[in-house]
Design a protein around this motif. Structure first.
Motif, mmCIF file in Angstrom:
data_model
loop_
_atom_site.group_PDB
_atom_site.id
_atom_site.type_symbol
_atom_site.label_atom_id
_atom_site.label_comp_id
_atom_site.label_asym_id
_atom_site.label_seq_id
_atom_site.Cartn_x
_atom_site.Cartn_y
_atom_site.Cartn_z
ATOM 1 N N ASP A 105 0.882 -1.165 0.000
ATOM 2 C CA ASP A 105 0.000 0.000 0.000
ATOM 3 C C ASP A 105 0.921 1.216 0.000
ATOM 4 O OD1 ASP A 105 -1.699 2.120 0.459
ATOM 5 O OD2 ASP A 105 -2.712 1.193 2.177
ATOM 6 N N LEU A 106 1.140 1.780 -1.168
ATOM 7 C CA LEU A 106 2.125 2.849 -1.330
ATOM 8 C C LEU A 106 1.825 4.042 -0.426
ATOM 9 C CD1 LEU A 106 4.664 3.763 -2.828
ATOM 10 C CD2 LEU A 106 3.176 4.755 -4.561
ATOM 11 N N ILE A 107 0.566 4.400 -0.311
ATOM 12 C CA ILE A 107 0.214 5.566 0.506
ATOM 13 C C ILE A 107 0.542 5.302 1.972
ATOM 14 C CG2 ILE A 107 -1.635 7.166 1.158
ATOM 15 C CD1 ILE A 107 -0.684 7.187 -1.851
ATOM 16 N N ALA A 108 0.237 4.101 2.451
ATOM 17 C CA ALA A 108 0.557 3.753 3.842
ATOM 18 C C ALA A 108 2.062 3.750 4.075
ATOM 19 C CB ALA A 108 -0.039 2.397 4.192
ATOM 20 N N GLU A 109 2.822 3.277 3.103
ATOM 21 C CA GLU A 109 4.279 3.237 3.238
ATOM 22 C C GLU A 109 4.883 4.644 3.193
ATOM 23 O OE1 GLU A 109 6.244 0.700 3.963
ATOM 24 O OE2 GLU A 109 4.588 -0.711 4.005
ATOM 25 N N CYS A 110 4.386 5.478 2.330
ATOM 26 C CA CYS A 110 4.932 6.833 2.185
ATOM 27 C C CYS A 110 4.494 7.760 3.305
ATOM 28 C CB CYS A 110 4.516 7.427 0.843
ATOM 29 S SG CYS A 110 5.341 6.678 -0.564
ATOM 30 N N CYS A 111 3.334 7.489 3.861
ATOM 31 C CA CYS A 111 2.762 8.369 4.894
ATOM 32 C C CYS A 111 2.453 7.544 6.142
ATOM 33 C CB CYS A 111 1.491 9.032 4.379
ATOM 34 S SG CYS A 111 1.705 9.918 2.833
ATOM 35 N N PRO A 112 3.449 7.310 6.997
ATOM 36 C CA PRO A 112 3.206 6.485 8.182
ATOM 37 C C PRO A 112 2.247 7.135 9.186
ATOM 38 C CG PRO A 112 5.465 7.343 8.165
ATOM 39 C CD PRO A 112 4.835 7.729 6.876
ATOM 40 N N ASP A 113 2.155 8.458 9.176
ATOM 41 C CA ASP A 113 1.255 9.170 10.074
ATOM 42 C C ASP A 113 -0.177 9.068 9.537
ATOM 43 O OD1 ASP A 113 0.693 11.208 12.239
ATOM 44 O OD2 ASP A 113 0.053 12.326 10.447
ATOM 45 N N LEU A 114 -1.109 8.569 10.357
ATOM 46 C CA LEU A 114 -2.495 8.349 9.913
ATOM 47 C C LEU A 114 -3.179 9.638 9.472
ATOM 48 C CD1 LEU A 114 -3.762 5.703 12.496
ATOM 49 C CD2 LEU A 114 -3.209 5.363 10.087
ATOM 50 N N GLU A 115 -2.917 10.723 10.185
ATOM 51 C CA GLU A 115 -3.549 11.997 9.827
ATOM 52 C C GLU A 115 -3.058 12.475 8.456
ATOM 53 O OE1 GLU A 115 -3.504 16.489 11.581
ATOM 54 O OE2 GLU A 115 -3.771 14.863 13.037
ATOM 55 N N GLN A 116 -1.744 12.393 8.223
ATOM 56 C CA GLN A 116 -1.196 12.784 6.929
ATOM 57 C C GLN A 116 -1.701 11.848 5.834
ATOM 58 O OE1 GLN A 116 2.978 12.127 6.136
ATOM 59 N NE2 GLN A 116 3.057 13.823 4.674
ATOM 60 N N ARG A 117 -1.794 10.558 6.130
ATOM 61 C CA ARG A 117 -2.287 9.584 5.142
ATOM 62 C C ARG A 117 -3.700 9.947 4.700
ATOM 63 N NH1 ARG A 117 -2.251 3.820 7.389
ATOM 64 N NH2 ARG A 117 -0.130 4.490 7.779
ATOM 65 N N GLN A 118 -4.557 10.306 5.651
ATOM 66 C CA GLN A 118 -5.929 10.687 5.301
ATOM 67 C C GLN A 118 -5.942 11.968 4.482
ATOM 68 O OE1 GLN A 118 -8.675 8.671 5.817
ATOM 69 N NE2 GLN A 118 -9.491 10.124 4.330
ATOM 70 N N GLN A 119 -5.080 12.911 4.831
ATOM 71 C CA GLN A 119 -4.963 14.152 4.070
ATOM 72 C C GLN A 119 -4.552 13.851 2.629
ATOM 73 O OE1 GLN A 119 -1.652 16.635 5.193
ATOM 74 N NE2 GLN A 119 -2.519 18.465 4.218
ATOM 75 N N VAL A 120 -3.608 12.943 2.465
ATOM 76 C CA VAL A 120 -3.135 12.569 1.130
ATOM 77 C C VAL A 120 -4.256 11.897 0.345
ATOM 78 C CG1 VAL A 120 -1.576 11.019 -0.118
ATOM 79 C CG2 VAL A 120 -0.710 12.434 1.749
ATOM 80 N N LEU A 121 -4.960 10.950 0.954
ATOM 81 C CA LEU A 121 -6.069 10.275 0.257
ATOM 82 C C LEU A 121 -7.152 11.267 -0.145
ATOM 83 C CD1 LEU A 121 -6.392 6.954 2.292
ATOM 84 C CD2 LEU A 121 -5.711 7.197 -0.101
#
Length: 185
Positions: A105-121
């Motif tokens: 899951d590229l997004i999970a790997e690139c963005c380990p912080d959950l808040e940043q991951r949601q922002q990216v998605l």
């Protein structure tokens, strides 16, 4: 060449005095003309199709060359934000290849912080074309400053375009330091 049965039938005279043979010959000429016309149309369609395939092949090759050599990162992702394709530039900068995406899951790997991951998605799926600056993790656990814009290609397909802005940010930081040092003196 006329088949023997047709020749026999053609020599018969109809009840009103017309020769059936003449009617059959005319019908055969009409059929032959229709076959020739259809053959010409099919030949033209084949030529047009081959030309269209050649044009499509050239366009595909051009697009592939651009995607492979453009100095920006490119991703294709679906409506859930799952990255399905990355170009060579992304492979060079972040370390992940398209084949890695089958198990990652590229997004999970690139963005380990959950808040940043949601922002990216959210940014990916909004597909506004606006840039979002992010510090993301590479495959070898380094962090890279990037900027990303996303656009929607179709109902369920999106493209992400990213830049490594590390050098630009470092240059801006050096300029600020120089300006501060100059103002102190």
């Amino acid at each position: 060449i006329i088949p023997p049965r047709l020749a026999l039938a053609g020599s018969a005279i109809t009840s009103n005095g017309y020769l059936l043979w003449e009617n059959l010959k005319e019908h055969a000429r009409t059929l032959e003309q229709k076959v020739q016309e259809r053959t010409l149309r099919l030949e033209q369609e084949i030529v047009e199709r081959k030309q269209a395939q050649e044009t499509l092949s050239q366009q595909k090759q051009l697009l592939q060359t651009i995607v492979d050599h453009i100095p920006v990162m490119i991703t294709l992702h679906n409506g859930q934000g799952r990255v399905e394709f990355v170009n060579r530039q992304l492979e060079q900068i972040l370390g992940w290849s398209t084949t890695d995406l089958n198990n990652t899951d590229l997004i999970a790997e690139c963005c380990p912080d959950l808040e940043q991951r949601q922002q990216v998605l959210d940014h990916m799926l909004a597909a506004t074309g606006k840039w979002l600056d992010l510090k993301i993790r590479t495959k070898d656990d380094r962090f890279v400053n990037t900027s990303w814009a996303n656009v929607q290609l179709s109902h369920r397909l999106f493209v992400g375009i990213g830049q490594d802005i590390t050098e630009r940010l470092d240059a801006a930081l050096r300029e600020r330091k120089l300006a501060q040092e100059a103002s102190i003196i």
